[in-house]
Design a protein around this motif. Structure first.
Motif, PDB file in Angstrom:
ATOM      1  N   PHE A   1       1.513  12.013  -4.505  1.00 26.96           N
ATOM      2  CA  PHE A   1       1.181  10.931  -5.189  1.00 26.96           C
ATOM      3  C   PHE A   1      -0.584  10.397  -4.928  1.00 26.96           C
ATOM      4  O   PHE A   1      -1.333  10.252  -5.679  1.00 26.96           O
ATOM      5  CB  PHE A   1       1.857   9.596  -5.169  1.00 26.96           C
ATOM      6  N   LEU A   2      -0.674  10.315  -3.524  1.00 29.64           N
ATOM      7  CA  LEU A   2      -2.216   9.974  -3.087  1.00 29.64           C
ATOM      8  C   LEU A   2      -3.169  11.098  -3.616  1.00 29.64           C
ATOM      9  O   LEU A   2      -4.244  10.692  -3.781  1.00 29.64           O
ATOM     10  CB  LEU A   2      -2.140  10.031  -1.541  1.00 29.64           C
ATOM     11  N   ASP A   3      -2.768  12.373  -3.563  1.00 26.15           N
ATOM     12  CA  ASP A   3      -3.954  13.278  -4.066  1.00 26.15           C
ATOM     13  C   ASP A   3      -4.081  13.049  -5.448  1.00 26.15           C
ATOM     14  O   ASP A   3      -5.406  13.565  -5.957  1.00 26.15           O
ATOM     15  CB  ASP A   3      -3.245  14.871  -3.857  1.00 26.15           C
ATOM     16  N   ARG A   4      -3.171  12.464  -6.305  1.00 27.78           N
ATOM     17  CA  ARG A   4      -3.531  12.258  -7.826  1.00 27.78           C
ATOM     18  C   ARG A   4      -4.670  10.899  -7.989  1.00 27.78           C
ATOM     19  O   ARG A   4      -4.936  10.716  -9.068  1.00 27.78           O
ATOM     20  CB  ARG A   4      -2.394  12.034  -8.662  1.00 27.78           C
TER      21      ARG A   4
ATOM     22  N   ASP B   1      -9.868   7.506  -7.213  1.00 24.37           N
ATOM     23  CA  ASP B   1     -10.720   6.347  -6.843  1.00 24.37           C
ATOM     24  C   ASP B   1     -10.058   5.724  -5.663  1.00 24.37           C
ATOM     25  O   ASP B   1      -9.342   5.398  -5.687  1.00 24.37           O
ATOM     26  CB  ASP B   1     -10.350   5.191  -8.206  1.00 24.37           C
ATOM     27  N   GLU B   2     -11.229   5.749  -4.853  1.00 23.55           N
ATOM     28  CA  GLU B   2     -10.798   5.053  -3.502  1.00 23.55           C
ATOM     29  C   GLU B   2     -10.509   3.710  -3.457  1.00 23.55           C
ATOM     30  O   GLU B   2      -9.823   3.413  -2.621  1.00 23.55           O
ATOM     31  CB  GLU B   2     -11.943   5.450  -2.414  1.00 23.55           C
ATOM     32  N   ASP B   3     -11.218   3.142  -4.486  1.00 24.79           N
ATOM     33  CA  ASP B   3     -10.951   1.361  -4.493  1.00 24.79           C
ATOM     34  C   ASP B   3      -9.394   1.441  -4.378  1.00 24.79           C
ATOM     35  O   ASP B   3      -8.709   0.378  -3.761  1.00 24.79           O
ATOM     36  CB  ASP B   3     -11.861   0.962  -5.381  1.00 24.79           C
ATOM     37  N   PHE B   4      -8.834   2.023  -5.437  1.00 25.01           N
ATOM     38  CA  PHE B   4      -7.343   1.865  -5.793  1.00 25.01           C
ATOM     39  C   PHE B   4      -6.529   2.251  -4.586  1.00 25.01           C
ATOM     40  O   PHE B   4      -5.503   1.889  -4.097  1.00 25.01           O
ATOM     41  CB  PHE B   4      -6.984   2.633  -6.896  1.00 25.01           C
ATOM     42  N   LYS B   5      -6.957   3.332  -3.902  1.00 25.22           N
ATOM     43  CA  LYS B   5      -6.469   3.886  -2.577  1.00 25.22           C
ATOM     44  C   LYS B   5      -6.107   2.882  -1.537  1.00 25.22           C
ATOM     45  O   LYS B   5      -5.116   2.661  -1.016  1.00 25.22           O
ATOM     46  CB  LYS B   5      -6.927   5.166  -2.322  1.00 25.22           C
ATOM     47  N   ILE B   6      -7.569   2.207  -1.495  1.00 24.17           N
ATOM     48  CA  ILE B   6      -7.409   1.399  -0.198  1.00 24.17           C
ATOM     49  C   ILE B   6      -6.560   0.002  -0.616  1.00 24.17           C
ATOM     50  O   ILE B   6      -5.853  -0.550   0.157  1.00 24.17           O
ATOM     51  CB  ILE B   6      -8.876   0.787  -0.212  1.00 24.17           C
ATOM     52  N   ALA B   7      -6.497  -0.373  -1.829  1.00 24.60           N
ATOM     53  CA  ALA B   7      -5.800  -1.620  -2.293  1.00 24.60           C
ATOM     54  C   ALA B   7      -4.255  -0.994  -2.100  1.00 24.60           C
ATOM     55  O   ALA B   7      -3.406  -2.133  -1.538  1.00 24.60           O
ATOM     56  CB  ALA B   7      -5.776  -1.937  -3.717  1.00 24.60           C
ATOM     57  N   LEU B   8      -3.759   0.066  -2.231  1.00 24.83           N
ATOM     58  CA  LEU B   8      -2.547   0.696  -2.261  1.00 24.83           C
ATOM     59  C   LEU B   8      -1.816   0.482  -0.768  1.00 24.83           C
ATOM     60  O   LEU B   8      -0.832   0.073  -0.396  1.00 24.83           O
ATOM     61  CB  LEU B   8      -2.134   1.911  -2.751  1.00 24.83           C
TER      62      LEU B   8
ATOM     63  N   THR C   1      -8.855   6.577   4.815  1.00 27.42           N
ATOM     64  CA  THR C   1      -9.178   5.442   3.964  1.00 27.42           C
ATOM     65  C   THR C   1      -9.038   3.939   4.646  1.00 27.42           C
ATOM     66  O   THR C   1      -9.785   2.999   4.507  1.00 27.42           O
ATOM     67  CB  THR C   1      -7.906   5.422   2.847  1.00 27.42           C
ATOM     68  N   VAL C   2      -8.094   3.733   5.578  1.00 27.54           N
ATOM     69  CA  VAL C   2      -7.768   2.630   6.084  1.00 27.54           C
ATOM     70  C   VAL C   2      -8.843   2.501   7.254  1.00 27.54           C
ATOM     71  O   VAL C   2      -9.307   1.158   7.709  1.00 27.54           O
ATOM     72  CB  VAL C   2      -6.187   2.540   6.605  1.00 27.54           C
TER      73      VAL C   2
END
Length: 391
Positions: free
Chosen positions: A206-209, A212-219, A261-262
């Motif tokens: 799911f992360l690979d899909r 956008d890094e912004d959305f990944k940080i929020a998640l 990311t974190v």
């Protein structure tokens, strides 16, 4: 007409101070954790009531434990436990149990005594790991043993924090309340394991899909804060919840995708936690319980040396390496700061002074560990290779 000092300006100045102290710590090879605490003490009159600093510190410490939890999937936990558990239990008995008893002998109540025991328990992972790397000791015989013990403490510390914050309400710790607290901790852990084995099993794909890094940080930060907040809702510590959230995601395999990311957000906000802790320490009334403080600093050193000397051979290393390990495990730091968050008034002042004193003492002993070991056991003799000259 004077205007109110803008919080934004204050935040900018604190970040600049943090940058300077971090840069200075690299130059003088001194742990930045202690320098951030001292900065907080220096700025305590100016930013003691800053909600922005407090909130940033909460996020920073939650992300620290979240990333720590990422290092421990269920299989790795089992592998570590099999070799290090005898030494880990010895460490708990000496560093936590005996210290709690010492505090009781100084006529402190049970909660305060247990808090002080927790304060003196865990070696600073950040200080010790940094010194091992800086002094070129990563390849030493005792280093694997030291890192395994640090991992054991990393696992035990969140549980200690959870127990402390669970009884922080001031209620007497009865058998019923303790069982209820243990049930909450077990339930939170079991839920994390269940989610890790089911919902987050395909999380990596799911992360690979997500491009956008912004959305990944929020998640990812949302998961850490959400599970930490859920732990708070249950009356437990947010750091335990964050640690378990990290364990959930550790099952994905390649945790580097989460870490990269974190890490930047954690590195930005974590110093705020130590600065904020420093602002809660008031040194105007001198050193409280000086006799207990001196006793604990001395016992903190002796307990870790004993853990090394007695636990090292159980792990399978030599007596020389065991002593060197024990002398190198005496620094206290980030976990002590977290546990001190449950303290108040004079006990918080006492905790802050102890942490700074223990960090200094631990770093000094780390530097002298090899020299002290050589004086007791003699300099190690290098084995000569039996080289034959060809004829």
């Amino acid at each position: 007409m004077p205007t109110e000092f803008p919080a934004l300006l204050g935040a900018g100045l604190i970040l600049l101070f943090i940058f300077y102290l971090g840069f200075l710590s690299i130059k003088i090879k001194f742990p930045n954790v202690v320098m951030y605490i001292l900065l907080g003490i220096f700025l305590s009159d100016l930013v003691a009531d800053s909600e922005l600093l407090h909130f940033a510190s909460e996020i920073g410490i939650v992300l620290l434990f979240f990333l720590l939890g990422l290092e421990f999937n269920i299989n790795r936990l089992g592998g570590i436990a099999r070799r290090i558990w005898p030494t880990g239990l010895l460490d708990i008995g000496l560093s936590l149990g005996v210290t709690t008893g010492i505090a009781l002998l100084f006529q402190l109540d049970l909660f305060s005594s247990f808090l002080i025991g927790g304060l003196c328990y865990a070696t600073s992972s950040s200080i010790t790991a940094k010194l091992l790397d800086d002094r070129g000791r990563m390849a030493n015989t005792e280093t694997e043993f030291m890192l395994a013990l640090l991992i054991f403490e990393d696992l035990a510390a969140p549980i200690i924090v959870a127990v402390l914050f669970g009884i922080h309400s001031g209620e007497d710790l009865t058998v019923v309340t303790f069982l209820l607290l243990a049930g909450k901790i077990a339930g939170l852990a079991l839920l994390a394991i269940l989610l890790g084995k089911t919902l987050f099993k395909r999380f990596e794909a799911f992360l690979d899909r997500i491009d956008d890094e912004d959305f990944k940080i929020a998640l990812l930060i949302g998961i850490a804060l959400g599970y930490g907040g859920f732990a708070l809702y249950l009356g437990l510590s947010e750091v335990l919840g964050a640690f378990l959230a990290g364990m959930m995601l550790a099952e994905i395999g390649k945790v580097e995708k989460v870490e990269q990311t974190v890490y930047p957000v954690r590195d930005l906000l974590l110093p705020a936690f130590f600065v904020y802790f420093g602002t809660t320490i008031e040194l105007g009334n001198g050193i409280p319980m000086a006799g207990l403080l001196l006793t604990l600093v001395v016992w903190s050193v002796l307990s870790k040396v004993l853990v090394g000397v007695l636990g090292g051979p159980m792990y399978g290393i030599s007596k020389r390496a065991s002593l060197r390990a024990g002398l190198s495990l005496c620094a206290r730091g980030e976990f002590s700061v977290v546990i001190a968050g449950a303290a108040a008034g004079m006990l918080k002042v006492f905790s802050g002074i102890y942490i700074v004193a223990a960090a200094f003492t631990g770093m000094l002993l780390f530097e002298q560990a090899s020299k002290i070991t050589n004086k007791l056991y003699g300099k190690p003799v290098k084995k000569k290779k039996n080289l034959k000259v060809p004829r």
